[in-house]
Scaffold this motif. Structure first.
Motif, PDB file in Angstrom:
ATOM      1  N   SER A  63       0.836  -1.208   0.000  1.00 58.16           N
ATOM      2  CA  SER A  63       0.000   0.000   0.000  1.00 58.16           C
ATOM      3  C   SER A  63       0.869   1.256   0.000  1.00 58.16           C
ATOM      4  O   SER A  63       0.547   2.254  -0.657  1.00 58.16           O
ATOM      5  CB  SER A  63      -0.920   0.001   1.219  1.00 58.16           C
ATOM      6  N   ARG A  64       1.984   1.185   0.709  1.00 58.73           N
ATOM      7  CA  ARG A  64       2.893   2.328   0.794  1.00 58.73           C
ATOM      8  C   ARG A  64       3.524   2.612  -0.581  1.00 58.73           C
ATOM      9  O   ARG A  64       3.606   3.768  -1.016  1.00 58.73           O
ATOM     10  CB  ARG A  64       3.988   2.048   1.829  1.00 58.73           C
TER      11      ARG A  64
ATOM     12  N   MET B 213       2.320   1.738  -3.492  1.00 57.07           N
ATOM     13  CA  MET B 213       1.276   2.197  -4.408  1.00 57.07           C
ATOM     14  C   MET B 213       0.986   3.673  -4.192  1.00 57.07           C
ATOM     15  O   MET B 213       0.800   4.430  -5.153  1.00 57.07           O
ATOM     16  CB  MET B 213       0.005   1.368  -4.206  1.00 57.07           C
ATOM     17  N   TRP B 214       0.957   4.094  -2.918  1.00 58.31           N
ATOM     18  CA  TRP B 214       0.694   5.507  -2.626  1.00 58.31           C
ATOM     19  C   TRP B 214       1.821   6.388  -3.152  1.00 58.31           C
ATOM     20  O   TRP B 214       1.592   7.498  -3.653  1.00 58.31           O
ATOM     21  CB  TRP B 214       0.506   5.712  -1.130  1.00 58.31           C
ATOM     22  N   GLN B 215       3.052   5.911  -3.055  1.00 58.43           N
ATOM     23  CA  GLN B 215       4.200   6.683  -3.549  1.00 58.43           C
ATOM     24  C   GLN B 215       4.101   6.911  -5.058  1.00 58.43           C
ATOM     25  O   GLN B 215       4.546   7.938  -5.566  1.00 58.43           O
ATOM     26  CB  GLN B 215       5.505   5.964  -3.207  1.00 58.43           C
ATOM     27  N   ARG B 216       3.514   5.940  -5.751  1.00 60.01           N
ATOM     28  CA  ARG B 216       3.360   6.090  -7.202  1.00 60.01           C
ATOM     29  C   ARG B 216       2.194   7.010  -7.551  1.00 60.01           C
ATOM     30  O   ARG B 216       2.206   7.690  -8.572  1.00 60.01           O
ATOM     31  CB  ARG B 216       3.163   4.714  -7.848  1.00 60.01           C
ATOM     32  N   VAL B 217       1.160   7.001  -6.709  1.00 52.95           N
ATOM     33  CA  VAL B 217      -0.027   7.833  -6.974  1.00 52.95           C
ATOM     34  C   VAL B 217       0.167   9.263  -6.455  1.00 52.95           C
ATOM     35  O   VAL B 217      -0.423  10.210  -6.982  1.00 52.95           O
ATOM     36  CB  VAL B 217      -1.278   7.198  -6.323  1.00 52.95           C
ATOM     37  N   ALA B 218       1.008   9.423  -5.441  1.00 48.89           N
ATOM     38  CA  ALA B 218       1.195  10.717  -4.773  1.00 48.89           C
ATOM     39  C   ALA B 218       1.494  11.874  -5.724  1.00 48.89           C
ATOM     40  O   ALA B 218       0.984  12.987  -5.509  1.00 48.89           O
ATOM     41  CB  ALA B 218       2.294  10.604  -3.718  1.00 48.89           C
TER      42      ALA B 218
END
Length: 329
Positions: free
Chosen positions: A72-73, A75-80
């Motif tokens: 999840s971390r 994935m968030w770094q890619r979406v951020a």
């Protein structure tokens, strides 16, 4: 060189076709009175919205289809980056410039014909090169400097031809006769020439600034960069639409099949040009512009029965050595 690999040649050829089709499609979209009936702000708004949705969906699909499993971390770094305000701000200026030019290209058609516009719009080549030299500090090779000289002659030849044709149209009698002549012959008013000069300067600055932004942020996915750029394009063009819209007309008033094709082709071309700017640079974009002039002239001759004189033919012929010089290492 741009044709040394198949994928580069494919991108180059597709962009030339899409770039060259823009002006032709605008003229095909005119009504029986040879007038553009749609609000240009709505078309550009649709183009920017299309680029935003296409880029966003493509990026999200890329994340979902990644072969390796992500936490999840991760994935968030890619979406951020999609929500990083600091990453969005640099795109305000080029987005505003692109919006101005996309609307300007429609209005220019009232004062010139497709082929004359496309050849004279090559003035964006020397202006872009000059701004490229001033803003980046990089030297332009001698062969490309000679090519810029050739393009200056191209602009002078086409300008003289267009102004002479405009005088003939003005001198003709009767609206019905002159209107048909105007759609068939080259014509260029002084206001049209001024608008093309403004268009060329704005285009040059927009192209150089967006290339610098994309390359300085090379670590950011190009689809995310397209989302950032298109977002400001949507906001700016929405504002332009709200301030210029006729309350009695609907958003899609004046649209036809050609208008739809303008939107679709320019969404695709916008995506391709962003790739060209990030990975190949502005000089390749300039080469695309030169080639698209030949495409537009060829198509306009058959679709609009455009009468081409000696000066215009000279301008087109000079494009070929220009292509060679720009492609030479």
């Amino acid at each position: 060189m741009v044709y040394q690999s198949s994928w580069r040649f494919l991108i180059f050829s597709l962009s030339v076709a899409l770039y060259g089709s823009h002006v032709v499609l605008i003229n095909l979209s005119k009504d029986d009175n040879d007038r553009v009936t749609f609000n240009s702000a709505t078309v550009v708004l649709m183009i920017e919205f299309g680029k935003f949705i296409s880029s966003l969906l493509a990026y999200l699909m890329e994340l979902l289809w990644m072969p390796e499993k992500s936490t999840s971390r991760q994935m968030w770094q890619r979406v951020a980056p999609l929500f990083d305000v600091a990453s969005w701000i640099p795109y305000v200026v080029p987005a505003a410039l692109y919006s101005v030019n996309n609307n300007l290209v429609v209005h220019i058609q009232h004062y010139t014909d497709p082929a004359t516009f496309q050849v004279l719009s090559n003035m964006k080549i020397p202006t872009t090169a000059l701004l490229y030299r001033l803003l980046t500090g990089r030297k332009i090779p001698r062969n490309k400097q000679v090519a810029l000289l050739f393009l200056t002659i191209v602009g002078m030849s086409c300008s003289y031809s267009g102004i002479q044709a405009e005088k003939e149209i003005t001198a003709a009698k009767g609206y019905e006769d002159t209107h048909r002549q105007e759609s068939m012959r080259q014509h260029l008013s002084l206001l049209g020439l001024l608008l093309i000069l403004i268009y060329s300067l704005v285009s040059g600055f927009a192209g150089v600034s967006i290339e610098m932004i994309m390359k300085r942020r090379a670590h950011i996915n190009i689809k995310v960069q397209n989302v950032h750029l298109a977002s400001f394009g949507i906001m700016i063009n929405l504002l332009m639409y709200l301030t210029t819209a006729d309350a009695e007309l609907s958003f899609f008033s004046g649209y036809n099949i050609w208008t739809a094709l303008i939107i679709v082709t320019q969404i695709a071309n916008g995506m391709i040009i962003s790739f060209v700017l990030k990975h190949l640079g502005n000089l390749t974009r300039l080469l695309i512009i030169s080639c698209s002039a030949v495409v537009t002239t060829f198509v306009s001759h058959f679709l609009f029965e455009l009468s081409l004189d000696l000066y215009f033919n000279l301008a087109v012929c000079l494009l070929f050595p220009t292509l060679y010089l720009y492609g030479k290492d």
